[in-house]
Design a protein around this motif. Structure first.
Motif, PDB file in Angstrom:
ATOM      1  N   ASP A 149       0.860  -1.181   0.000  1.00 57.08           N
ATOM      2  CA  ASP A 149       0.000   0.000   0.000  1.00 57.08           C
ATOM      3  C   ASP A 149       0.899   1.233   0.000  1.00 57.08           C
ATOM      4  O   ASP A 149       1.690   1.421   0.932  1.00 57.08           O
ATOM      5  N   PRO A 150       0.817   2.092  -1.027  1.00 52.97           N
ATOM      6  CA  PRO A 150       1.647   3.305  -1.036  1.00 52.97           C
ATOM      7  C   PRO A 150       1.471   4.166   0.211  1.00 52.97           C
ATOM      8  O   PRO A 150       2.405   4.869   0.616  1.00 52.97           O
ATOM      9  N   SER A 189       2.668   7.853   4.376  1.00 53.70           N
ATOM     10  CA  SER A 189       2.270   8.334   5.698  1.00 53.70           C
ATOM     11  C   SER A 189       3.485   8.809   6.494  1.00 53.70           C
ATOM     12  O   SER A 189       3.363   9.649   7.392  1.00 53.70           O
ATOM     13  N   LYS A 190       4.660   8.271   6.167  1.00 55.88           N
ATOM     14  CA  LYS A 190       5.897   8.728   6.799  1.00 55.88           C
ATOM     15  C   LYS A 190       6.355  10.056   6.197  1.00 55.88           C
ATOM     16  O   LYS A 190       6.897  10.915   6.903  1.00 55.88           O
ATOM     17  N   ILE A 191       6.137  10.211   4.900  1.00 57.08           N
ATOM     18  CA  ILE A 191       6.603  11.412   4.205  1.00 57.08           C
ATOM     19  C   ILE A 191       5.683  12.593   4.467  1.00 57.08           C
ATOM     20  O   ILE A 191       6.143  13.735   4.604  1.00 57.08           O
ATOM     21  N   PHE A 192       4.376  12.313   4.529  1.00 53.52           N
ATOM     22  CA  PHE A 192       3.383  13.357   4.779  1.00 53.52           C
ATOM     23  C   PHE A 192       2.681  13.043   6.105  1.00 53.52           C
ATOM     24  O   PHE A 192       1.728  12.264   6.126  1.00 53.52           O
ATOM     25  N   GLY A 234       5.479  -2.186 -17.873  1.00 52.98           N
ATOM     26  CA  GLY A 234       6.856  -2.336 -18.301  1.00 52.98           C
ATOM     27  C   GLY A 234       7.654  -1.060 -18.424  1.00 52.98           C
ATOM     28  O   GLY A 234       8.835  -1.095 -18.783  1.00 52.98           O
ATOM     29  N   VAL A 235       7.037   0.099 -18.143  1.00 52.59           N
ATOM     30  CA  VAL A 235       7.778   1.360 -18.160  1.00 52.59           C
ATOM     31  C   VAL A 235       8.664   1.409 -16.915  1.00 52.59           C
ATOM     32  O   VAL A 235       8.221   1.059 -15.818  1.00 52.59           O
ATOM     33  N   THR A 236       9.908   1.830 -17.068  1.00 53.23           N
ATOM     34  CA  THR A 236      10.807   1.876 -15.914  1.00 53.23           C
ATOM     35  C   THR A 236      10.397   2.986 -14.953  1.00 53.23           C
ATOM     36  O   THR A 236       9.733   3.953 -15.326  1.00 53.23           O
ATOM     37  N   PHE A 237      10.825   2.852 -13.710  1.00 52.54           N
ATOM     38  CA  PHE A 237      10.566   3.888 -12.726  1.00 52.54           C
ATOM     39  C   PHE A 237      11.149   5.224 -13.191  1.00 52.54           C
ATOM     40  O   PHE A 237      10.495   6.273 -13.070  1.00 52.54           O
ATOM     41  N   GLU A 238      12.359   5.187 -13.714  1.00 54.25           N
ATOM     42  CA  GLU A 238      13.018   6.426 -14.125  1.00 54.25           C
ATOM     43  C   GLU A 238      12.241   7.123 -15.234  1.00 54.25           C
ATOM     44  O   GLU A 238      11.997   8.337 -15.169  1.00 54.25           O
ATOM     45  N   ALA A 239      11.842   6.367 -16.262  1.00 59.27           N
ATOM     46  CA  ALA A 239      11.118   6.967 -17.378  1.00 59.27           C
ATOM     47  C   ALA A 239       9.735   7.445 -16.957  1.00 59.27           C
ATOM     48  O   ALA A 239       9.264   8.501 -17.404  1.00 59.27           O
ATOM     49  N   ASN A 240       9.090   6.696 -16.089  1.00 58.89           N
ATOM     50  CA  ASN A 240       7.720   7.027 -15.717  1.00 58.89           C
ATOM     51  C   ASN A 240       7.634   8.280 -14.858  1.00 58.89           C
ATOM     52  O   ASN A 240       6.624   8.988 -14.881  1.00 58.89           O
ATOM     53  N   ARG A 241       8.682   8.556 -14.080  1.00 65.55           N
ATOM     54  CA  ARG A 241       8.598   9.726 -13.204  1.00 65.55           C
ATOM     55  C   ARG A 241       8.958  11.037 -13.902  1.00 65.55           C
ATOM     56  O   ARG A 241       8.662  12.101 -13.364  1.00 65.55           O
ATOM     57  N   GLN A 242       9.591  10.966 -15.066  1.00 64.53           N
ATOM     58  CA  GLN A 242      10.051  12.201 -15.707  1.00 64.53           C
ATOM     59  C   GLN A 242       8.927  13.209 -15.957  1.00 64.53           C
ATOM     60  O   GLN A 242       9.072  14.393 -15.635  1.00 64.53           O
ATOM     61  N   PRO A 243       7.777  12.805 -16.525  1.00 65.83           N
ATOM     62  CA  PRO A 243       6.696  13.782 -16.714  1.00 65.83           C
ATOM     63  C   PRO A 243       6.202  14.390 -15.406  1.00 65.83           C
ATOM     64  O   PRO A 243       5.847  15.571 -15.367  1.00 65.83           O
ATOM     65  N   GLU A 277      11.413  15.148  -4.600  1.00 67.38           N
ATOM     66  CA  GLU A 277      11.897  14.125  -3.672  1.00 67.38           C
ATOM     67  C   GLU A 277      10.823  13.083  -3.389  1.00 67.38           C
ATOM     68  O   GLU A 277      11.098  11.882  -3.343  1.00 67.38           O
ATOM     69  N   GLU A 278       9.591  13.534  -3.228  1.00 68.77           N
ATOM     70  CA  GLU A 278       8.491  12.624  -2.924  1.00 68.77           C
ATOM     71  C   GLU A 278       8.184  11.712  -4.117  1.00 68.77           C
ATOM     72  O   GLU A 278       7.843  10.534  -3.936  1.00 68.77           O
ATOM     73  N   ILE A 279       8.301  12.238  -5.328  1.00 67.38           N
ATOM     74  CA  ILE A 279       8.067  11.429  -6.528  1.00 67.38           C
ATOM     75  C   ILE A 279       9.151  10.365  -6.656  1.00 67.38           C
ATOM     76  O   ILE A 279       8.861   9.194  -6.938  1.00 67.38           O
ATOM     77  N   ARG A 280      10.387  10.744  -6.442  1.00 70.20           N
ATOM     78  CA  ARG A 280      11.494   9.780  -6.543  1.00 70.20           C
ATOM     79  C   ARG A 280      11.387   8.693  -5.470  1.00 70.20           C
ATOM     80  O   ARG A 280      11.864   7.561  -5.662  1.00 70.20           O
ATOM     81  N   ALA A 281      10.749   9.022  -4.365  1.00 71.78           N
ATOM     82  CA  ALA A 281      10.610   8.039  -3.281  1.00 71.78           C
ATOM     83  C   ALA A 281       9.806   6.821  -3.709  1.00 71.78           C
ATOM     84  O   ALA A 281       9.951   5.743  -3.101  1.00 71.78           O
ATOM     85  N   TRP A 282       8.982   6.967  -4.739  1.00 71.60           N
ATOM     86  CA  TRP A 282       8.207   5.806  -5.223  1.00 71.60           C
ATOM     87  C   TRP A 282       9.149   4.675  -5.613  1.00 71.60           C
ATOM     88  O   TRP A 282       8.818   3.495  -5.436  1.00 71.60           O
ATOM     89  N   GLU A 283      10.335   5.032  -6.107  1.00 69.83           N
ATOM     90  CA  GLU A 283      11.340   4.009  -6.396  1.00 69.83           C
ATOM     91  C   GLU A 283      12.349   3.856  -5.258  1.00 69.83           C
ATOM     92  O   GLU A 283      12.607   2.742  -4.798  1.00 69.83           O
ATOM     93  N   THR A 284      12.924   4.972  -4.798  1.00 70.43           N
ATOM     94  CA  THR A 284      14.027   4.874  -3.842  1.00 70.43           C
ATOM     95  C   THR A 284      13.600   4.304  -2.496  1.00 70.43           C
ATOM     96  O   THR A 284      14.411   3.717  -1.778  1.00 70.43           O
TER      97      THR A 284
END
Length: 200
Positions: free
Chosen positions: A17-18, A23-26, A51-60, A70-77
């Motif tokens: 569950d995201p 909940s830690k970030i916000f 099949g889209v990579t995390f890196e490619a999907n977050r760019q837009p 930072e919060e968007i990158r956290a979806w992967e990191t």
């Protein structure tokens, strides 16, 4: 009676569950829910399953919402912080089915980049004889073509498979395709359902 079981993974075998991460970030729930409904949404996340990579999907998103970089990158990191353990009732059922000699397989909407890490979370996954992963197929449930791939790959007719999934949409599509189904909403109801289908 079905002869094999086809398992979904997320929220059937492992809890994902995201909100567990965000909940830690916000700390403020309203801010968290606003982010998950307007920035990193489930509709956006589906691209990972396709099949889209995390890196490619977050760019837009980074271009559109630079204030949330930072919060968007956290979806992967910090991806693994979205998990809160396994579901013991499912693990026990998989082991019981294995002991009974019932063939078991997996069908999951999942990014290819995290698949290995997720199946390492539980020894129950070692009991499954194969997986269909959406990112590899560029198809996601509830598309009936992914059910057809699973049946062909695992060598069972639809009517010979019991499919277990937590999504009502996926369950309805699988039922329409011809699979036997169990909508996973209560872990305690799983073993009785398997017994009712004559699998245990």
């Amino acid at each position: 009676m079905p002869k094999a079981v086809l398992w979904d993974v997320g929220n059937v075998v492992v809890r994902w569950d995201p909100k567990t991460l965000y909940s830690k970030i916000f700390p403020e729930p309203a801010a968290r829910d606003r982010f998950l409904s307007h920035v990193c949404t489930m509709a956006w996340h589906v691209n990972h399953d396709l099949g889209v990579t995390f890196e490619a999907n977050r760019q837009p998103l980074l271009e559109r919402f630079p204030e949330y970089a930072e919060e968007i990158r956290a979806w992967e990191t910090r991806w693994w912080e979205m998990f809160s353990g396994t579901i013991p009732e499912t693990e026990a059922a998989i082991e019981a089915l294995h002991q009974a000699g019932v063939p078991q397989f997996g069908l999951t909407n999942m990014s290819h980049e995290v698949f290995d890490g997720i199946v390492a979370m539980s020894p129950a996954f070692e009991r499954l004889q194969g997986f269909v992963v959406s990112a590899h197929e560029k198809l996601i449930k509830p598309d009936p073509r992914i059910y057809a791939i699973a049946c062909e790959r695992f060598g069972h007719a639809p009517a010979d498979i019991l499919f277990v999934d937590d999504s009502a949409y996926n369950i309805e599509a699988a039922k329409a395709f011809g699979l036997k189904v169990h909508h996973f909403t209560d872990p305690a109801a799983l073993r009785p359902a398997l017994e009712a289908h004559g699998l245990l």
